[in-house]
Design a protein around this motif. Structure first.
Motif, PDB file in Angstrom:
ATOM      1  N   THR A 115       0.849  -1.187   0.000  1.00 22.38           N
ATOM      2  CA  THR A 115       0.000   0.000   0.000  1.00 22.38           C
ATOM      3  C   THR A 115       0.886   1.237   0.000  1.00 22.38           C
ATOM      4  OG1 THR A 115      -1.717  -1.178   1.193  1.00 22.38           O
ATOM      5  CG2 THR A 115      -1.818   1.215   1.224  1.00 22.38           C
ATOM      6  N   LEU A 116       0.670   2.094  -1.007  1.00 23.88           N
ATOM      7  CA  LEU A 116       1.446   3.324  -1.107  1.00 23.88           C
ATOM      8  C   LEU A 116       0.637   4.466  -0.519  1.00 23.88           C
ATOM      9  CD1 LEU A 116       2.387   2.803  -4.822  1.00 23.88           C
ATOM     10  CD2 LEU A 116       3.992   2.673  -2.943  1.00 23.88           C
ATOM     11  N   PRO A 117       1.225   5.261   0.344  1.00 19.31           N
ATOM     12  CA  PRO A 117       0.478   6.401   0.879  1.00 19.31           C
ATOM     13  C   PRO A 117       0.412   7.528  -0.158  1.00 19.31           C
ATOM     14  CG  PRO A 117       2.659   6.304   1.856  1.00 19.31           C
ATOM     15  CD  PRO A 117       2.572   5.160   0.899  1.00 19.31           C
ATOM     16  N   VAL A 118      -0.709   7.694  -0.783  1.00 21.46           N
ATOM     17  CA  VAL A 118      -0.889   8.764  -1.768  1.00 21.46           C
ATOM     18  C   VAL A 118      -1.941   9.710  -1.220  1.00 21.46           C
ATOM     19  CG1 VAL A 118      -1.333   9.291  -4.179  1.00 21.46           C
ATOM     20  CG2 VAL A 118      -0.467   7.053  -3.537  1.00 21.46           C
ATOM     21  N   PRO A 119      -1.553  10.878  -0.748  1.00 21.23           N
ATOM     22  CA  PRO A 119      -2.545  11.758  -0.131  1.00 21.23           C
ATOM     23  C   PRO A 119      -3.533  12.297  -1.148  1.00 21.23           C
ATOM     24  CG  PRO A 119      -0.432  12.854  -0.282  1.00 21.23           C
ATOM     25  CD  PRO A 119      -0.211  11.454  -0.737  1.00 21.23           C
ATOM     26  N   GLY A 120      -4.721  12.525  -0.698  1.00 21.48           N
ATOM     27  CA  GLY A 120      -5.753  13.100  -1.548  1.00 21.48           C
ATOM     28  C   GLY A 120      -6.856  13.637  -0.660  1.00 21.48           C
ATOM     29  N   ARG A 121      -7.439  14.764  -1.050  1.00 20.71           N
ATOM     30  CA  ARG A 121      -8.507  15.337  -0.236  1.00 20.71           C
ATOM     31  C   ARG A 121      -9.588  15.883  -1.140  1.00 20.71           C
ATOM     32  NH1 ARG A 121      -8.375  20.997   2.636  1.00 20.71           N
ATOM     33  NH2 ARG A 121      -9.110  21.450   0.559  1.00 20.71           N
ATOM     34  N   LEU A 122     -10.793  15.528  -0.837  1.00 21.74           N
ATOM     35  CA  LEU A 122     -11.934  16.041  -1.594  1.00 21.74           C
ATOM     36  C   LEU A 122     -12.808  16.801  -0.611  1.00 21.74           C
ATOM     37  CD1 LEU A 122     -13.587  16.078  -4.230  1.00 21.74           C
ATOM     38  CD2 LEU A 122     -14.731  14.044  -3.409  1.00 21.74           C
ATOM     39  N   ARG A 123     -13.002  18.090  -0.887  1.00 27.30           N
ATOM     40  CA  ARG A 123     -13.858  18.877  -0.001  1.00 27.30           C
ATOM     41  C   ARG A 123     -15.280  18.830  -0.549  1.00 27.30           C
ATOM     42  NH1 ARG A 123     -12.117  24.162   3.056  1.00 27.30           N
ATOM     43  NH2 ARG A 123     -11.261  22.453   4.270  1.00 27.30           N
ATOM     44  N   VAL A 124     -16.191  18.391   0.292  1.00 22.19           N
ATOM     45  CA  VAL A 124     -17.581  18.275  -0.130  1.00 22.19           C
ATOM     46  C   VAL A 124     -18.332  19.495   0.395  1.00 22.19           C
ATOM     47  CG1 VAL A 124     -19.599  16.810  -0.155  1.00 22.19           C
ATOM     48  CG2 VAL A 124     -17.333  15.796   0.034  1.00 22.19           C
ATOM     49  N   LEU A 125     -18.799  20.300  -0.527  1.00 29.05           N
ATOM     50  CA  LEU A 125     -19.474  21.552  -0.165  1.00 29.05           C
ATOM     51  C   LEU A 125     -20.938  21.278   0.164  1.00 29.05           C
ATOM     52  CD1 LEU A 125     -18.035  23.744  -3.038  1.00 29.05           C
ATOM     53  CD2 LEU A 125     -17.146  23.456  -0.734  1.00 29.05           C
ATOM     54  N   PRO A 126     -21.577  22.175   0.896  1.00 30.82           N
ATOM     55  CA  PRO A 126     -22.998  21.987   1.190  1.00 30.82           C
ATOM     56  C   PRO A 126     -23.805  21.909  -0.091  1.00 30.82           C
ATOM     57  CG  PRO A 126     -22.106  23.810   2.460  1.00 30.82           C
ATOM     58  CD  PRO A 126     -21.033  23.377   1.528  1.00 30.82           C
ATOM     59  N   GLU A 127     -24.930  21.222   0.013  1.00 29.43           N
ATOM     60  CA  GLU A 127     -25.711  20.974  -1.189  1.00 29.43           C
ATOM     61  C   GLU A 127     -26.333  22.264  -1.740  1.00 29.43           C
ATOM     62  OE1 GLU A 127     -28.869  18.303  -0.441  1.00 29.43           O
ATOM     63  OE2 GLU A 127     -29.277  17.919  -2.551  1.00 29.43           O
ATOM     64  N   PHE A 128     -26.733  23.179  -0.850  1.00 27.99           N
ATOM     65  CA  PHE A 128     -27.426  24.416  -1.207  1.00 27.99           C
ATOM     66  C   PHE A 128     -28.651  24.106  -2.057  1.00 27.99           C
ATOM     67  CE2 PHE A 128     -26.843  29.043  -2.857  1.00 27.99           C
ATOM     68  CZ  PHE A 128     -27.937  29.418  -2.099  1.00 27.99           C
ATOM     69  N   ALA A 129     -29.462  23.186  -1.539  1.00 21.51           N
ATOM     70  CA  ALA A 129     -30.708  22.853  -2.242  1.00 21.51           C
ATOM     71  C   ALA A 129     -31.669  24.026  -2.211  1.00 21.51           C
ATOM     72  CB  ALA A 129     -31.355  21.633  -1.585  1.00 21.51           C
ATOM     73  N   SER A 130     -31.490  24.914  -1.225  1.00 30.28           N
ATOM     74  CA  SER A 130     -32.433  26.022  -1.099  1.00 30.28           C
ATOM     75  C   SER A 130     -32.205  27.082  -2.177  1.00 30.28           C
ATOM     76  CB  SER A 130     -32.310  26.642   0.289  1.00 30.28           C
ATOM     77  OG  SER A 130     -31.015  27.139   0.490  1.00 30.28           O
ATOM     78  N   ARG A 131     -31.230  26.900  -3.058  1.00 30.47           N
ATOM     79  CA  ARG A 131     -31.009  27.903  -4.107  1.00 30.47           C
ATOM     80  C   ARG A 131     -32.188  27.969  -5.075  1.00 30.47           C
ATOM     81  NH1 ARG A 131     -27.714  23.691  -5.407  1.00 30.47           N
ATOM     82  NH2 ARG A 131     -27.847  22.837  -7.507  1.00 30.47           N
ATOM     83  N   LYS A 132     -33.035  26.936  -5.027  1.00 32.24           N
ATOM     84  CA  LYS A 132     -34.215  26.978  -5.891  1.00 32.24           C
ATOM     85  C   LYS A 132     -35.155  28.105  -5.470  1.00 32.24           C
ATOM     86  CE  LYS A 132     -36.782  23.517  -3.264  1.00 32.24           C
ATOM     87  NZ  LYS A 132     -36.080  22.432  -2.613  1.00 32.24           N
ATOM     88  N   HIS A 133     -35.039  28.549  -4.206  1.00 39.38           N
ATOM     89  CA  HIS A 133     -35.883  29.655  -3.748  1.00 39.38           C
ATOM     90  C   HIS A 133     -35.301  31.002  -4.130  1.00 39.38           C
ATOM     91  CE1 HIS A 133     -38.243  26.849  -1.456  1.00 39.38           C
ATOM     92  NE2 HIS A 133     -37.160  26.396  -0.876  1.00 39.38           N
ATOM     93  N   LEU A 134     -34.089  31.026  -4.637  1.00 34.05           N
ATOM     94  CA  LEU A 134     -33.410  32.303  -4.849  1.00 34.05           C
ATOM     95  C   LEU A 134     -34.105  33.168  -5.917  1.00 34.05           C
ATOM     96  CD1 LEU A 134     -31.096  33.906  -3.760  1.00 34.05           C
ATOM     97  CD2 LEU A 134     -29.589  32.853  -5.432  1.00 34.05           C
ATOM     98  N   PRO A 135     -34.481  32.620  -7.089  1.00 33.70           N
ATOM     99  CA  PRO A 135     -35.074  33.491  -8.117  1.00 33.70           C
ATOM    100  C   PRO A 135     -36.306  34.252  -7.629  1.00 33.70           C
ATOM    101  CG  PRO A 135     -34.508  31.381  -9.048  1.00 33.70           C
ATOM    102  CD  PRO A 135     -34.279  31.261  -7.587  1.00 33.70           C
ATOM    103  N   SER A 136     -37.209  33.564  -6.930  1.00 38.78           N
ATOM    104  CA  SER A 136     -38.427  34.255  -6.483  1.00 38.78           C
ATOM    105  C   SER A 136     -38.083  35.348  -5.481  1.00 38.78           C
ATOM    106  CB  SER A 136     -39.399  33.247  -5.879  1.00 38.78           C
ATOM    107  OG  SER A 136     -38.793  32.637  -4.759  1.00 38.78           O
TER     108      SER A 136
END
Lengths: 443, 429
Positions: free
Chosen positions: A152-173
């Motif tokens: 096993t080779l230590p290969v660093p990696g990081r994925l930042r998971v941002l908030p879903e922001f599902a409420s953006r559907k309310h933004l246009p109104s």
């Protein structure tokens, strides 16, 4: 060292000589044969250590969307490399199947010397926050495919998971409502907290009170003043990440819902998107007994990425929120009047011991909005009449409701606006409250 | 780990499609790493081994010295045979307790005594043959019918006949004459040949003790084994009878049969029912019955191969493709948990008053809001307003909203439903 199913088959094939020459010697001889064959195969397998591996991961991905983790594996072993490469990710990273069976992120490789291959693993994260990759495991097999070597080779990696922001559907109104306030649309709102915008000719339907008589006299034509809401007000969103934010709301049956803080984050995102476009200066602090995240000085197009980035790693901390500390944070950041939005819970005990003691210090200088996530399950409990135990549940829920009402009343008496809404409704309700306050000039 | 910046992109791979940081990704090249030898691990293993060792040591030395097997010579309890064995030992008889038929077969020979204590399970026919082939004198205590037949050639039968009559043995056997009076059950009867039958039944046809000569040796049959039990050995002449019969020779083999004894299932060596000694075709004893002897030849090696295959399968499946990736897990607490806890608390202590008050207050609060009453409105005002809105009597509404606490759970449920009805009427109005 690693074996494959072929080794087991080879061992099982020893049944035939054992039946032909039934003696202990046969068994020993066959076992030795298997060991020798495995040893030869291992010796002929390419070294799993002499492999160059690079991992490419996108900086960030929004929750619920697809990302890919890419490995570039280059064989520098000096002989052909055959085997399996595993790109290891924690379970909530949602890694998909590779070309090899047996689990997520596994790929079969067959590489001649000095060649490289790109291996792609789809990732669909299931939770917000940073996902740290595990190592890259290389298992090389010998020419017979009976046994091999593994490293096993230590290969660093990081994925930042941002908030879903599902409420953006309310933004246009909400943006449309904001434009109405802003004087870009036909409806004019005149009132406290609005500032003079421009003069224009009177058209039928305008409020006669807005006629500027001096300008009318000068121009010889009826001229009205137009107004627009004040801009550059300050909005501070305080996200309570204390213990009450860990509670799950929206549980359905055995499926447990999302933590309260997730709904608060959605509301914070919608509010900052809206306030940012309305020209207000938005700041955010996530706090329990220490600052967990902070956004300040970001405006325009940089605001929302900064918000998402900061909120992606915010999680509930199992500590009691330090409300005097919150007041200190607000005082430190806001020298003039501002809209302070407290995203917390209206848990009666927590409110009585914490927020109520300090809310007057905030309402004295600022407009305070307390926004809390309500739980559907409690609402369901309150109407249960099926059995005596359900009635007891309903009684407990009724008592809790009364206590919450009392706490809300106290908060309102101190001059705070209180919003309590189900997880999906909190963000639009908070946005509406913001618009109402803005229209009323109470920012 | 050797972390270097790659000077050139990997040859066989084209330019990366966008969306990452291609230029500054370090290349990781494995190096021959050795897993560190950890004294800590060794220490832990040592500690566990030491603990297990200590446990076994304590277990070995705190084990009770006597056994708890009925009729065993080491058993000091009521159902043991230690008293008789000790006294026999004091009189110069070597008592040798055995648990298997094979041990008895090997241990007892002519000029000695074999005692077969009552056994928990039936002997296999082969085992009975083997026992019958022993040339020593035999004492049978409460034998099974098969055992009795084998030792007496069917000359003695047993059928329970009640306790022995008082008044002596009424026979010539010296052991019986020495014992005189006993308190034993009877049930033996001699059907043919000559034998000493002692202690007839008080009512019925049976004797407690039968002595006869068969196949050139003395066979003593005692129907009731209680004469060698520690608790009853001192009753009457039990001790005398036991010592006379068991101590006739210097060597006594004391067989306490074991339920799981599988020795000598094939009968005595030499085969056939002729008994011991007349066969002798080979000096070596026949191998004991084992699963191997009934299975086809070559089963053993095949089983071994299959076991080894299982081992290989285990190694194959056990080897994980890389270590597990850990992940911090979030807390799982339902928000309604506190409410449910409170409800359980109400229910557990039967706090119907509290529960009803909560339901009433919350219903009154909602109705007052609906009817536009001030928050400060008192009970009378609320009652009047609700009664007016629902056209119910003031008393009824007052009883519902401010009445006495319900007496039981049924009344509480009833109250909750009535409040619902009242509320729906207010909301409809």
């Amino acid at each position: 060292m690693a074996l494959t199913w072929r080794a087991a088959v080879l061992m099982a094939a020893g049944v035939i000589p054992a039946l032909l020459w039934p003696s202990a010697g046969t068994v020993v001889a066959w076992a030795l044969l298997v060991v020798v064959v495995c040893g030869v195969d291992i010796a002929l397998a390419a070294s799993p250590r002499r492999v160059e591996v690079q991992r490419f991961v996108p900086q960030s991905v929004r929750l619920g969307e697809l990302a890919t983790s890419e490995l570039v594996v280059r064989n520098v072993a000096g002989r052909r490399l055959r085997g399996v490469v595993r790109d290891a990710w924690p379970p909530s990273a949602g890694a998909g199947e590779g070309s090899a069976a047996g689990g997520p992120g596994r790929h079969t490789v067959d590489l001649p010397h000095e060649e490289a291959i790109r291996l792609t693993t789809p990732l669909r994260p299931m939770r917000r926050g940073d996902r740290l990759a595990g190592g890259v495991t290389v298992r090389t097999l010998g020419p017979l495919g009976i046994a091999g070597r593994q490293h096993t080779l230590p290969v660093p990696g990081r994925l930042r998971v941002l908030p879903e922001f599902a409420s953006r559907k309310h933004l246009p109104s909400r943006m449309a409502r904001l434009r109405e306030l802003d004087g870009r649309a036909a409806v004019q709102v005149r009132g406290e907290g609005t500032e003079f915008d421009s003069l224009r000719e009177y058209v039928v339907g305008d409020d006669v009170r807005s006629i500027d008589w001096r300008a009318t006299a000068r121009r010889g034509d009826v001229v009205v003043r137009t107004w627009r809401p004040e801009r550059d007000r300050r909005v501070l969103i305080v996200l309570d990440t204390g213990r009450t934010s860990a509670a799950r709301v929206g549980a359905v049956g055995s499926q447990i819902g999302a933590p309260r803080v997730d709904a608060s984050i959605e509301a914070a995102l919608l509010l900052s998107a809206l306030a940012g476009r309305a020209g207000d200066r938005v700041e955010l602090v996530a706090y329990d007994r220490a600052v967990r995240a902070r956004v300040q000085g970001a405006a325009g197009p940089r605001l929302m990425p900064a918000m998402a980035e900061a909120l992606s790693v915010v999680g509930p901390v199992l500590l009691e929120t330090d409300w005097p500390g919150v007041v200190g944070q607000v005082r430190e950041r806001m020298s003039q009047r501002a809209l302070v939005v407290l995203l917390t819970s209206l848990d009666p005990a927590a409110v009585e011991n914490g927020l109520l003691a300090v809310v007057d210090q905030l309402t004295r200088d600022h407009q305070v909005v307390v926004a809390s996530v309500a739980d559907e399950e409690v609402a369901g409990m309150a109407v249960g009449r099926g059995s005596s135990s359900e009635v007891y549940d309903a009684a407990a829920a009724a008592r809790g409701g009364l206590e919450r009402t009392a706490a809300t009343t106290m908060l309102r008496r101190y001059g705070a606006e209180v919003i309590e809404a189900l997880p999906d409704d909190l963000a639009p309700r908070l946005a509406d409250t913001y618009l109402a306050l803005k229209a009323a000039g109470r920012l | 780990m050797t972390t270097t910046q790659i000077p050139t992109p990997p040859p066989a791979v084209g330019p990366r499609p966008g969306g990452g940081t291609g230029t500054d990704v370090p290349v990781v090249v494995g190096r021959p790493a050795r897993r560190g030898f950890s004294w800590k691990t060794v220490g832990w293993i040592g500690l566990v081994m030491a603990a297990i060792g200590l446990f076994l040591f304590v277990l070995a030395f705190t084990r009770p010295t006597g056994s708890d097997i009925p009729y065993s010579t080491g058993n000091p309890d009521d159902d043991g045979g230690r008293a008789v064995a000790e006294v026999l030992g004091d009189h110069g008889v070597t008592v040798n307790e055995v648990r298997t038929v094979r041990a008895a077969f090997d241990g007892a020979s002519a000029g000695e005594t074999l005692v077969v204590t009552p056994h928990p399970a039936y002997f296999e026919p082969g085992q009975i043959e083997a026992l019958a082939a022993i040339e020593s004198d035999v004492v049978l205590l409460a034998p099974s019918l098969e055992l009795l037949d084998a030792f007496t050639d069917g000359r003695v039968e047993e059928w329970y006949a009640g306790p022995a009559a008082p008044g002596g043995p009424q026979c010539a056997a010296p052991a019986a004459r020495a014992a005189q009076d006993v308190r034993l059950e009877t049930g033996l009867s001699v059907v043919e040949g000559t034998a000493d039958s002692c202690w007839p039944a008080a009512a019925g046809d049976g004797f407690a003790y039968v002595r006869l000569q068969a196949d050139g040796r003395w066979v003593h049959v005692i129907y009731d084994p209680s004469l060698i039990r520690n608790d009853t050995v001192l009753d009457g002449g039990h001790a005398a009878l036991a010592l006379w019969t068991l101590g006739a020779h210097d060597e006594l083999t004391w067989l306490v049969p074991d339920l799981f004894d599988t020795t000598m299932l094939d009968g005595p060596p030499g085969g056939g029912e002729a008994g011991r000694g007349d066969g002798g075709d080979s000096g070596a004893p026949r191998p004991e019955a084992s699963p191997g002897s009934v299975l086809p030849q070559g089963t053993g090696p095949v089983v071994w191969i299959l076991l080894l295959t299982g081992l290989v399968l285990a190694i194959w499946r056990a080897r994980r493709l890389g270590p597990l990736v850990t992940e911090p897990l979030p807390v799982l607490v339902r928000s309604a948990e506190t409410m449910r806890g409170r409800a359980r608390l109400y229910r557990a202590v039967g706090a119907r008053g509290h529960a009803a008050a909560g339901l009433r207050a919350s219903a009154a609060h909602r109705m007052a809001q609906r009817l536009g009453l001030a928050r400060s409105a008192d009970a009378t005002a609320v009652t009047d307003a609700v009664a007016g809105a629902t056209r119910r009597s003031t008393d009824e509404v007052a009883r519902l909203l401010y009445g006495p606490p319900p007496a039981d759970d049924g009344e509480l449920t009833e109250l909750a439903r009535s409040l619902d009805n009242l509320e729906s009427e207010v909301h409809r109005s």
